[in-house]
Write an enzyme that holds these catalytic residues in place. Structure first.
Site, PDB file in Angstrom:
ATOM      1  N   CYS A 127     -50.944  45.915  68.735  1.00  0.00           N
ATOM      2  CA  CYS A 127     -51.531  45.894  67.385  1.00  0.00           C
ATOM      3  C   CYS A 127     -50.608  45.270  66.344  1.00  0.00           C
ATOM      4  O   CYS A 127     -51.035  44.979  65.226  1.00  0.00           O
ATOM      5  CB  CYS A 127     -51.936  47.306  66.959  1.00  0.00           C
ATOM      6  N   HIS A 260     -52.515  47.242  59.533  1.00  0.00           N
ATOM      7  CA  HIS A 260     -53.318  47.251  60.758  1.00  0.00           C
ATOM      8  C   HIS A 260     -54.413  48.303  60.610  1.00  0.00           C
ATOM      9  O   HIS A 260     -54.164  49.425  60.176  1.00  0.00           O
ATOM     10  CB  HIS A 260     -52.413  47.571  61.944  1.00  0.00           C
ATOM     11  N   ASN A 290     -60.816  49.586  65.395  1.00  0.00           N
ATOM     12  CA  ASN A 290     -59.476  49.044  65.594  1.00  0.00           C
ATOM     13  C   ASN A 290     -59.580  47.834  66.522  1.00  0.00           C
ATOM     14  O   ASN A 290     -59.856  47.985  67.711  1.00  0.00           O
ATOM     15  CB  ASN A 290     -58.591  50.141  66.210  1.00  0.00           C
TER      16      ASN A 290
HETATM   17  N1  ACO Z   1     -65.693  63.203  69.486  1.00  0.00           N
HETATM   18  C1  ACO Z   1     -65.717  64.543  69.343  1.00  0.00           C
HETATM   19  N2  ACO Z   1     -64.655  65.335  69.577  1.00  0.00           N
HETATM   20  C2  ACO Z   1     -63.517  64.735  69.950  1.00  0.00           C
HETATM   21  C3  ACO Z   1     -63.415  63.335  70.107  1.00  0.00           C
HETATM   22  C4  ACO Z   1     -64.568  62.570  69.863  1.00  0.00           C
HETATM   23  N3  ACO Z   1     -64.570  61.219  69.979  1.00  0.00           N
HETATM   24  N4  ACO Z   1     -62.150  63.040  70.500  1.00  0.00           N
HETATM   25  C5  ACO Z   1     -61.477  64.207  70.566  1.00  0.00           C
HETATM   26  N5  ACO Z   1     -62.287  65.232  70.246  1.00  0.00           N
HETATM   27  C6  ACO Z   1     -61.972  66.640  70.179  1.00  0.00           C
HETATM   28  C7  ACO Z   1     -60.862  67.029  71.111  1.00  0.00           C
HETATM   29  O1  ACO Z   1     -61.353  67.267  72.409  1.00  0.00           O
HETATM   30  C8  ACO Z   1     -60.336  68.264  70.460  1.00  0.00           C
HETATM   31  O2  ACO Z   1     -61.181  69.334  70.783  1.00  0.00           O
HETATM   32  P1  ACO Z   1     -60.584  70.805  71.049  1.00  0.00           P
HETATM   33  O3  ACO Z   1     -59.957  71.223  69.749  1.00  0.00           O
HETATM   34  O4  ACO Z   1     -61.783  71.591  71.436  1.00  0.00           O
HETATM   35  O5  ACO Z   1     -59.574  70.620  72.134  1.00  0.00           O
HETATM   36  C9  ACO Z   1     -60.509  67.986  68.971  1.00  0.00           C
HETATM   37  O6  ACO Z   1     -61.485  66.925  68.879  1.00  0.00           O
HETATM   38  C10 ACO Z   1     -59.237  67.549  68.293  1.00  0.00           C
HETATM   39  O7  ACO Z   1     -58.638  66.525  69.074  1.00  0.00           O
HETATM   40  P2  ACO Z   1     -57.284  65.862  68.629  1.00  0.00           P
HETATM   41  O8  ACO Z   1     -56.873  64.830  69.640  1.00  0.00           O
HETATM   42  O9  ACO Z   1     -56.312  66.939  68.279  1.00  0.00           O
HETATM   43  O10 ACO Z   1     -57.762  65.152  67.290  1.00  0.00           O
HETATM   44  P3  ACO Z   1     -56.893  64.486  66.182  1.00  0.00           P
HETATM   45  O11 ACO Z   1     -57.144  65.138  64.902  1.00  0.00           O
HETATM   46  O12 ACO Z   1     -55.460  64.294  66.618  1.00  0.00           O
HETATM   47  O13 ACO Z   1     -57.546  63.061  66.098  1.00  0.00           O
HETATM   48  C11 ACO Z   1     -57.144  60.792  66.727  1.00  0.00           C
HETATM   49  C12 ACO Z   1     -57.492  62.186  67.225  1.00  0.00           C
HETATM   50  C13 ACO Z   1     -58.241  60.277  65.828  1.00  0.00           C
HETATM   51  C14 ACO Z   1     -57.004  59.875  67.939  1.00  0.00           C
HETATM   52  C15 ACO Z   1     -55.814  60.886  65.953  1.00  0.00           C
HETATM   53  O14 ACO Z   1     -54.814  61.505  66.711  1.00  0.00           O
HETATM   54  C16 ACO Z   1     -55.329  59.559  65.535  1.00  0.00           C
HETATM   55  O15 ACO Z   1     -55.906  58.929  64.686  1.00  0.00           O
HETATM   56  N6  ACO Z   1     -54.208  59.088  66.103  1.00  0.00           N
HETATM   57  C17 ACO Z   1     -53.733  57.772  65.806  1.00  0.00           C
HETATM   58  C18 ACO Z   1     -54.062  56.959  66.959  1.00  0.00           C
HETATM   59  C19 ACO Z   1     -54.598  55.615  66.607  1.00  0.00           C
HETATM   60  O16 ACO Z   1     -55.036  55.304  65.543  1.00  0.00           O
HETATM   61  N7  ACO Z   1     -54.536  54.826  67.624  1.00  0.00           N
HETATM   62  C20 ACO Z   1     -55.016  53.519  67.537  1.00  0.00           C
HETATM   63  C21 ACO Z   1     -54.265  52.698  68.472  1.00  0.00           C
HETATM   64  S1  ACO Z   1     -52.611  52.603  68.028  1.00  0.00           S
HETATM   65  C22 ACO Z   1     -52.538  51.661  66.815  1.00  0.00           C
HETATM   66  O17 ACO Z   1     -53.391  50.868  66.611  1.00  0.00           O
HETATM   67  C23 ACO Z   1     -51.377  51.827  66.004  1.00  0.00           C
END
Ligand code: ACO
Length: 333
Positions: A127, A260, A290
């Protein structure tokens, strides 16, 4: 006299198939994977993404974006003497997507054949790919190794998504963005700052590789979302501050922040740390998801074409991604 580089044209392309969160949720439901528009919007700010047709590759999307950038710059393919494509989803293991794209441009008409022979290569920084590619092109122009470059970010991330993993497959989309970067007596690119730290390889990767005619390991994206989130927020502020210091500018000099487009919460938190008002934050993640290396040039082009970003504006571009890689480019349009 010192040589600088300056963006003279921008272009972008999105494949026509657009899926809203509801469309994607309905498709995933057929695989027994549960998600919702509410969850995706609240955690990421994403509302829709585009997916390329199965026979469409990164070079096809990049070709359309490159044509648009050339047109905006008032240039033809034969005017270009350097092509850099940032991608993590190349058409082939080799040759580079840049070589494939060069040949597509060369076939446009008789005169366009003149683009053949110029150096063309890919940059792989996930990215952060576009800020890496732009920095390399700027350096080559400053040293006189090139005069007029096409710098492209193009991705078909839908090919490497695990559609049974709801924590990742809702985040990404396909698309391409491009700029024409030309030698100039005035800047242009003011400063840049690139970094990588390979100790974080495992938090965001596609671990598979090809060996003996088979894929060894998983060919699909895996991510520790929370680890990525924490790292991204810290390094984006550092890279922006380092770039401002190199250019002798202050955060108040930034007209537009184009990070990004990964997640609205990472982007807003970066803007707050840099004291950039949210009105100056360019946001396209809601409509594109993304798109990895394509996200910054896509956001730039959309904002130039809409008239939001104007010639003379000072832009802070910021990338962060797998590797871990990160960096920033400060420029005057
Ligand atoms: N739909 C519904 N529920 C979901 C989904 C979904 N798509 N994905 C996860 N969940 C659930 C999980 O199972 C979990 O449930 P539980 O509490 O019953 O176990 C709950 O939602 C929370 O999951 P987390 O992984 O803790 O959610 P979080 O708040 O961390 O959000 C996310 C996840 C959006 C991926 C976040 O961590 C994030 O934005 N991270 C940055 C990663 C990113 O942007 N990556 C892009 C690529 S890297 C880059 O470009 C830099």
């Amino acid at each position: 006299m010192r040589r600088f580089s300056r963006i003279t044209g921008t272009g972008s392309y999105l494949p026509p198939r657009r899926l809203s969160n509801a469309d994607l949720a309905a498709e995933l439901a057929t695989k027994g994977v549960e998600t919702s528009d509410d969850w995706i919007v609240e955690r990421t700010g994403i509302r829709a993404r585009h997916f390329a047709a199965p026979d469409v590759c990164a070079s096809d999307l990049g070709f359309e974006a490159a044509k648009a950038a050339l047109q905006a710059a008032g240039r033809a393919p034969q005017d270009i003497d350097l092509i850099i494509v940032a991608t993590s989803t190349p058409d082939m293991v080799f040759p580079s997507t840049a070589c494939i794209l060069q040949h597509k441009l060369a076939q446009l008409n008789d005169a366009a054949k003149g683009i053949a022979g110029c150096p063309a290569f890919d940059v792989q920084a996930v990215c952060s790919g576009f800020v890496y590619a732009l920095t390399v092109a700027d350096a080559m122009i400053q040293t006189g190794a090139a005069n007029r470059a096409l710098v492209i970010g193009s991705e078909v991330f839908s090919r490497i998504l695990d559609f049974t993993d709801r924590t990742t497959c809702v985040l990404f989309g396909d698309g391409a963005g491009a700029v024409v970067l030309e030698a100039s007596d005035t800047p242009g690119i003011l400063a840049s700052d690139l970094h990588a730290d390979g100790k974080h390889v495992g938090i965001l990767c596609v671990p598979g590789n090809v060996s003996g005619g088979r894929v060894i390991g998983s060919p699909l994206l895996t991510m520790d979302g929370q680890a990525v989130f924490k790292l991204a927020v810290g390094v984006l502020e550092d890279a922006a501050r380092a770039t401002l210091a190199k250019a002798g500018l202050k955060d108040t000099d930034i007209d537009w922040l184009i990070p990004h487009q990964a997640n609205i919460r990472i982007m807003q938190s970066t803007a707050k740390k840099l004291k950039v008002p949210l009105e100056k934050l360019i946001v396209t993640v809601d409509q594109h998801g993304n798109t990895s290396a394509a996200s910054i040039p896509l956001a730039l082009d959309v904002s130039v074409k809409s008239g939001k970003i104007k010639p003379g504006d000072t832009l802070m571009l910021e990338g962060v991604g797998g590797g871990f890689t990160w960096g920033a480019v400060l420029l005057k349009l």
